[in-house]
Design a protein around this motif. Structure first.
Motif, PDB file in Angstrom:
ATOM      1  N   TYR A  44       0.827  -1.208   0.000  1.00  0.00           N
ATOM      2  CA  TYR A  44       0.000   0.000   0.000  1.00  0.00           C
ATOM      3  C   TYR A  44       0.864   1.262   0.000  1.00  0.00           C
ATOM      4  O   TYR A  44       0.592   2.216  -0.733  1.00  0.00           O
ATOM      5  CB  TYR A  44      -0.944  -0.004   1.202  1.00  0.00           C
ATOM      6  N   GLY A  45       1.907   1.270   0.808  1.00  0.00           N
ATOM      7  CA  GLY A  45       2.810   2.418   0.838  1.00  0.00           C
ATOM      8  C   GLY A  45       3.529   2.627  -0.476  1.00  0.00           C
ATOM      9  O   GLY A  45       3.749   3.770  -0.910  1.00  0.00           O
ATOM     10  N   LEU A  46       3.907   1.539  -1.140  1.00  0.00           N
ATOM     11  CA  LEU A  46       4.554   1.635  -2.446  1.00  0.00           C
ATOM     12  C   LEU A  46       3.582   2.160  -3.499  1.00  0.00           C
ATOM     13  O   LEU A  46       3.943   2.978  -4.346  1.00  0.00           O
ATOM     14  CB  LEU A  46       5.091   0.258  -2.851  1.00  0.00           C
ATOM     15  N   PHE A  47       2.336   1.699  -3.413  1.00  0.00           N
ATOM     16  CA  PHE A  47       1.320   2.096  -4.388  1.00  0.00           C
ATOM     17  C   PHE A  47       0.996   3.585  -4.292  1.00  0.00           C
ATOM     18  O   PHE A  47       0.888   4.262  -5.314  1.00  0.00           O
ATOM     19  CB  PHE A  47       0.050   1.253  -4.194  1.00  0.00           C
ATOM     20  N   ILE A  48       0.842   4.104  -3.077  1.00  0.00           N
ATOM     21  CA  ILE A  48       0.482   5.520  -2.940  1.00  0.00           C
ATOM     22  C   ILE A  48       1.706   6.411  -2.689  1.00  0.00           C
ATOM     23  O   ILE A  48       1.563   7.618  -2.512  1.00  0.00           O
ATOM     24  CB  ILE A  48      -0.559   5.737  -1.825  1.00  0.00           C
ATOM     25  N   GLN A  49       2.903   5.804  -2.684  1.00  0.00           N
ATOM     26  CA  GLN A  49       4.159   6.538  -2.511  1.00  0.00           C
ATOM     27  C   GLN A  49       4.210   7.312  -1.198  1.00  0.00           C
ATOM     28  O   GLN A  49       4.681   8.444  -1.149  1.00  0.00           O
ATOM     29  CB  GLN A  49       4.386   7.493  -3.697  1.00  0.00           C
ATOM     30  N   GLN A  50       3.717   6.689  -0.117  1.00  0.00           N
ATOM     31  CA  GLN A  50       3.744   7.290   1.216  1.00  0.00           C
ATOM     32  C   GLN A  50       4.282   6.266   2.215  1.00  0.00           C
ATOM     33  O   GLN A  50       3.598   5.305   2.552  1.00  0.00           O
ATOM     34  CB  GLN A  50       2.342   7.722   1.649  1.00  0.00           C
ATOM     35  N   PHE A  51       5.519   6.482   2.666  1.00  0.00           N
ATOM     36  CA  PHE A  51       6.119   5.555   3.626  1.00  0.00           C
ATOM     37  C   PHE A  51       5.393   5.587   4.964  1.00  0.00           C
ATOM     38  O   PHE A  51       5.356   4.593   5.687  1.00  0.00           O
ATOM     39  CB  PHE A  51       7.599   5.899   3.817  1.00  0.00           C
ATOM     40  N   THR A  54       2.861   2.877   5.417  1.00  0.00           N
ATOM     41  CA  THR A  54       3.483   1.580   5.707  1.00  0.00           C
ATOM     42  C   THR A  54       3.712   1.436   7.202  1.00  0.00           C
ATOM     43  O   THR A  54       3.409   0.398   7.799  1.00  0.00           O
ATOM     44  CB  THR A  54       4.823   1.459   4.955  1.00  0.00           C
TER      45      THR A  54
END
Length: 110
Positions: A44-51, A54
């Motif tokens: 999910y963090g990779l998909f929305i580019q928000q660490f 995660t």
């Protein structure tokens, strides 16, 4: 929902503890929830580019796993140990280990 929390003992006289199979089950549940939340959080963090998401998902998984595995729930106490009965000790009598004979000691050193 409240009935589930009433099964947790609250008295301090003799708190029930998890048996060995319950500890194994709790460890497996804990690791499974952490692993699933880590994978979901990473994807999910990779998909929305928000660490940050995660980390939030991992913290949520950690919280859920702690709530499920730390208290001694009844599902972790299904296989209690059967202890041997206590042997009453007589006053003044001291039990020593049985002494090995000289022939047994010589055999061990060879």
């Amino acid at each position: 929902m409240l009935a589930m929390f009433k099964s947790i003992p609250t008295h301090m006289v003799s708190l029930p503890v998890m048996d060995y199979k319950g500890q194994k089950l709790a460890e497996q549940i804990f690791q499974g929830i952490i692993l699933v939340s880590a994978v979901i959080g990473f994807v999910y963090g990779l998909f929305i580019q928000q660490f940050g998401w995660t980390v939030y998902i991992m913290l949520a998984g950690f919280t859920v796993s702690c709530l499920l595995t730390l208290p001694p729930w009844p599902m972790y106490r299904k296989n209690p140990l059967s202890w041997q009965p206590a042997v009453p000790e007589t006053s003044g009598e001291i039990r020593d280990k049985p002494q090995e004979s000289q022939s047994q000691k010589k055999k061990k050193h060879k």
